[in-house]
Design a protein around this motif. Structure first.
Motif, PDB file in Angstrom:
ATOM      1  N   GLY A  89       0.675  -0.829   0.143  1.00 61.40           N
ATOM      2  CA  GLY A  89       0.573  -0.152  -0.011  1.00 61.40           C
ATOM      3  C   GLY A  89       0.850   1.128   0.121  1.00 61.40           C
ATOM      4  N   PRO A  90      -0.139   2.440  -0.073  1.00 64.58           N
ATOM      5  CA  PRO A  90       1.059   3.660  -0.086  1.00 64.58           C
ATOM      6  C   PRO A  90       2.116   3.658   0.833  1.00 64.58           C
ATOM      7  N   HIS A  91       2.306   3.255   2.671  1.00 62.54           N
ATOM      8  CA  HIS A  91       3.217   3.452   3.271  1.00 62.54           C
ATOM      9  C   HIS A  91       4.051   2.599   3.250  1.00 62.54           C
ATOM     10  N   ALA A  92       4.140   1.586   2.027  1.00 58.16           N
ATOM     11  CA  ALA A  92       5.183   0.439   1.589  1.00 58.16           C
ATOM     12  C   ALA A  92       6.356   0.842   1.059  1.00 58.16           C
ATOM     13  N   SER A  93       7.487   0.744   1.259  1.00 58.71           N
ATOM     14  CA  SER A  93       8.235   0.896   0.743  1.00 58.71           C
ATOM     15  C   SER A  93       8.647   1.195  -1.162  1.00 58.71           C
ATOM     16  N   GLU A  94       9.276   1.445  -1.655  1.00 62.14           N
ATOM     17  CA  GLU A  94       9.608   1.525  -3.220  1.00 62.14           C
ATOM     18  C   GLU A  94      10.024   0.264  -3.322  1.00 62.14           C
ATOM     19  N   GLU A  95      11.500  -0.131  -2.839  1.00 62.14           N
ATOM     20  CA  GLU A  95      11.531  -1.554  -2.572  1.00 62.14           C
ATOM     21  C   GLU A  95      11.111  -2.529  -2.225  1.00 62.14           C
ATOM     22  N   VAL A  96      10.118  -3.166  -1.573  1.00 64.18           N
ATOM     23  CA  VAL A  96       8.820  -4.058  -1.227  1.00 64.18           C
ATOM     24  C   VAL A  96       7.829  -3.870  -2.085  1.00 64.18           C
ATOM     25  N   LYS A  97       7.364  -2.733  -2.741  1.00 62.29           N
ATOM     26  CA  LYS A  97       6.329  -2.996  -4.126  1.00 62.29           C
ATOM     27  C   LYS A  97       7.431  -3.192  -5.647  1.00 62.29           C
ATOM     28  N   ARG A  98       9.050  -2.848  -5.339  1.00 60.56           N
ATOM     29  CA  ARG A  98       9.563  -3.051  -6.117  1.00 60.56           C
ATOM     30  C   ARG A  98       9.424  -5.113  -6.683  1.00 60.56           C
ATOM     31  N   TRP A  99      10.332  -4.932  -5.487  1.00 62.02           N
ATOM     32  CA  TRP A  99      10.521  -6.784  -4.620  1.00 62.02           C
ATOM     33  C   TRP A  99       9.295  -7.803  -5.160  1.00 62.02           C
ATOM     34  N   VAL A 100       8.174  -6.988  -4.650  1.00 60.90           N
ATOM     35  CA  VAL A 100       7.084  -8.068  -3.670  1.00 60.90           C
ATOM     36  C   VAL A 100       6.213  -7.956  -5.531  1.00 60.90           C
ATOM     37  N   ASN A 101       5.610  -6.895  -6.129  1.00 65.90           N
ATOM     38  CA  ASN A 101       5.151  -7.473  -7.601  1.00 65.90           C
ATOM     39  C   ASN A 101       6.040  -7.913  -8.837  1.00 65.90           C
ATOM     40  N   ASP A 102       6.964  -7.530  -8.452  1.00 66.49           N
ATOM     41  CA  ASP A 102       7.979  -8.709  -9.489  1.00 66.49           C
ATOM     42  C   ASP A 102       8.902  -8.761  -9.494  1.00 66.49           C
ATOM     43  N   PRO A 103       8.953 -10.530  -8.556  1.00 68.10           N
ATOM     44  CA  PRO A 103      10.186 -10.502  -8.047  1.00 68.10           C
ATOM     45  C   PRO A 103      10.663 -11.875  -8.634  1.00 68.10           C
ATOM     46  N   PRO A 104      11.833 -11.993  -8.222  1.00 70.77           N
ATOM     47  CA  PRO A 104      13.303 -12.849  -9.873  1.00 70.77           C
ATOM     48  C   PRO A 104      12.550 -14.070  -9.447  1.00 70.77           C
ATOM     49  N   ALA A 105      12.684 -15.183 -10.669  1.00 65.34           N
ATOM     50  CA  ALA A 105      11.676 -16.523 -10.839  1.00 65.34           C
ATOM     51  C   ALA A 105      12.261 -17.139  -9.314  1.00 65.34           C
ATOM     52  N   SER A 106      12.425 -17.068  -9.525  1.00 67.40           N
ATOM     53  CA  SER A 106      13.297 -18.710  -8.167  1.00 67.40           C
ATOM     54  C   SER A 106      12.893 -17.593  -6.650  1.00 67.40           C
ATOM     55  N   VAL A 107      12.199 -16.691  -6.274  1.00 68.44           N
ATOM     56  CA  VAL A 107      11.887 -16.068  -5.098  1.00 68.44           C
ATOM     57  C   VAL A 107      10.167 -16.261  -4.996  1.00 68.44           C
ATOM     58  N   THR A 108       9.704 -16.896  -4.249  1.00 71.47           N
ATOM     59  CA  THR A 108       8.266 -16.943  -3.179  1.00 71.47           C
ATOM     60  C   THR A 108       8.440 -15.939  -2.129  1.00 71.47           C
ATOM     61  N   PHE A 109       7.712 -15.157  -2.238  1.00 73.77           N
ATOM     62  CA  PHE A 109       6.702 -14.175  -1.350  1.00 73.77           C
ATOM     63  C   PHE A 109       5.368 -15.108  -0.808  1.00 73.77           C
ATOM     64  N   THR A 110       5.809 -15.632   0.204  1.00 76.90           N
ATOM     65  CA  THR A 110       4.127 -16.164   0.689  1.00 76.90           C
ATOM     66  C   THR A 110       3.446 -15.615   1.221  1.00 76.90           C
ATOM     67  N   GLY A 111       2.797 -14.512   1.572  1.00 79.04           N
ATOM     68  CA  GLY A 111       2.216 -13.220   2.575  1.00 79.04           C
ATOM     69  C   GLY A 111       2.132 -14.828   3.951  1.00 79.04           C
ATOM     70  N   TRP A 112       1.295 -14.119   4.481  1.00 74.15           N
ATOM     71  CA  TRP A 112       1.541 -14.925   6.139  1.00 74.15           C
ATOM     72  C   TRP A 112       0.952 -16.048   6.121  1.00 74.15           C
ATOM     73  N   VAL A 113       1.501 -17.208   7.163  1.00 69.62           N
ATOM     74  CA  VAL A 113       1.699 -18.477   7.175  1.00 69.62           C
ATOM     75  C   VAL A 113       0.649 -18.392   8.151  1.00 69.62           C
ATOM     76  N   ASP A 114       0.067 -19.559   8.276  1.00 69.78           N
ATOM     77  CA  ASP A 114      -0.958 -20.250   9.825  1.00 69.78           C
ATOM     78  C   ASP A 114      -0.010 -20.773  11.022  1.00 69.78           C
TER      79      ASP A 114
END
Length: 353
Positions: A216-241
């Motif tokens: 969202g708006p308060h996220a850093s540019e680095e977070v938005k950059r990498w999470v929205n367009d991650p390298p092919a070998s990187v997975t961002f899972t989000g919250w895990v139970d």
């Protein structure tokens, strides 16, 4: 003794390291003679508090000592109440200027005002508890006008029991194969996000970041950059139970963080017997030993070399993991509970020097 152990904004902060540390303290104190209350206010809800105020009984519950983990308006109100009523006040220095930078967009603009505020706030305490000698030194440099003692945040070994049972289900869930390099926690640039992703691009392994992220708006540019367009070998899972799934699924714990007051997630990885590759920071050298229970790295090249060594040598992974598990046991909640209860008792009795 009745002690308030209070985390302001406990709901929104539920997934944070501060909340984990507070919950661990509540659990650690359970076997002691300290009765813990977690809300400072009279009654169980705002209506009860309002009724208490209307009766002339005030807004606050009864407690012999107050211990706050955050520094917002609720904690300031508790601190001022403690001053008025001569109640011993403990403030926990989870937050420093240094470990706030790189967490949200624009937070660097608040660096100087935050340091001045923390200097004032922590100076209200009868005692400040610091999770590490490194954090204590940083507080002394501000400086703050209160005594400081070091107490590990500890690690809840019971909460990580049975981690091996979660390995296959979580690897299947996220389609993971081979050697998995991973980290756990909120996705922040301060936690080494860019380094983590660049390491993935320089190696042939799957990289997984288990933890929530916000674009969202308060996220850093680095977070938005990498999470929205991650390298092919990187997975961002989000919250895990269940965090045991994260620690179970991974093989090499990689934590290229830029600043920590202790690094609770590293202790959790060690408690799970994982081989850990960590930033070469003073706080980690304080608690861990390079080449014995972890590998410490300064540069990306050192990280790549460490990851390659561990991927090629399962025996080294096992050796580091076994030693790491022993290190984690030194931070058991039994120790935390006993030391914290002693601190509370001494403050209430006026015998703490």
């Amino acid at each position: 003794m009745r002690a308030l152990n209070y985390l302001e904004l406990a709901g929104p902060l539920e997934r944070s390291g501060i909340a984990t540390a507070a919950r661990q303290q509540h659990a650690a104190l359970a076997p002691t003679d300290v009765e813990v209350v977690t809300r400072p206010w009279a009654g169980d809800d705002p209506l009860d508090t309002a009724v208490s105020i209307a009766r002339g009984d005030g807004a606050f519950a009864d407690f012999d000592l107050a211990h706050c983990h955050l520094f917002g308006p609720g904690s300031v109100a508790v601190a001022r109440h403690a001053r008025r009523t001569d109640t011993p006040l403990v403030l926990h220095a989870h937050t420093l200027r240094e470990n706030t930078m790189g967490s949200w967009r624009g937070v660097e603009l608040l660096a100087d005002p935050l340091e001045r505020y923390l200097r004032w706030f922590y100076s209200l305490a009868d005692l400040v508890i610091s999770p590490s000698a490194y954090a204590k030194r940083r507080l002394e440099s501000y400086p703050i006008d209160a005594p400081i003692e070091v107490l590990t945040n500890g690690v809840d070994l019971d909460s990580l029991a049975g981690v091996e049972e979660y390995r296959e289900p979580y690897r299947e869930r996220f389609d993971l194969e081979g050697t998995v390099v991973f980290t756990v926690g909120n996705v922040f640039e301060r936690k080494g996000l860019t380094t983590f992703c660049e390491l993935a691009q320089r190696t042939d392994y799957e990289f997984v970041w288990f933890g929530p992220y916000d674009t969202g708006p308060h996220a850093s540019e680095e977070v938005k950059r990498w999470v929205n367009d991650p390298p092919a070998s990187v997975t961002f899972t989000g919250w895990v139970d269940d965090k045991r799934g994260a620690f179970g699924a991974g093989d090499v714990f990689c934590f290229p963080t830029k600043s920590e007051t202790q690094g609770l997630v590293a202790l959790e990885a060690m408690a799970c017997g994982k081989a850990c590759v960590l930033s070469d920071l003073p706080v980690f050298r304080e608690y861990f030993t390079d080449g014995e229970d972890c590998l410490l790295c300064e540069t990306e090249t050192e990280y790549v070399e460490a990851i390659e060594r561990l991927a090629a040598d399962p025996g080294l992974r096992d050796e580091l993991g076994a030693n790491a598990r022993e290190t984690a046991r030194e931070h058991s909640l039994d120790r935390v509970g006993e030391e914290l209860a002693d601190i509370y008792r001494d403050l209430v009795e006026g015998t703490r020097s």
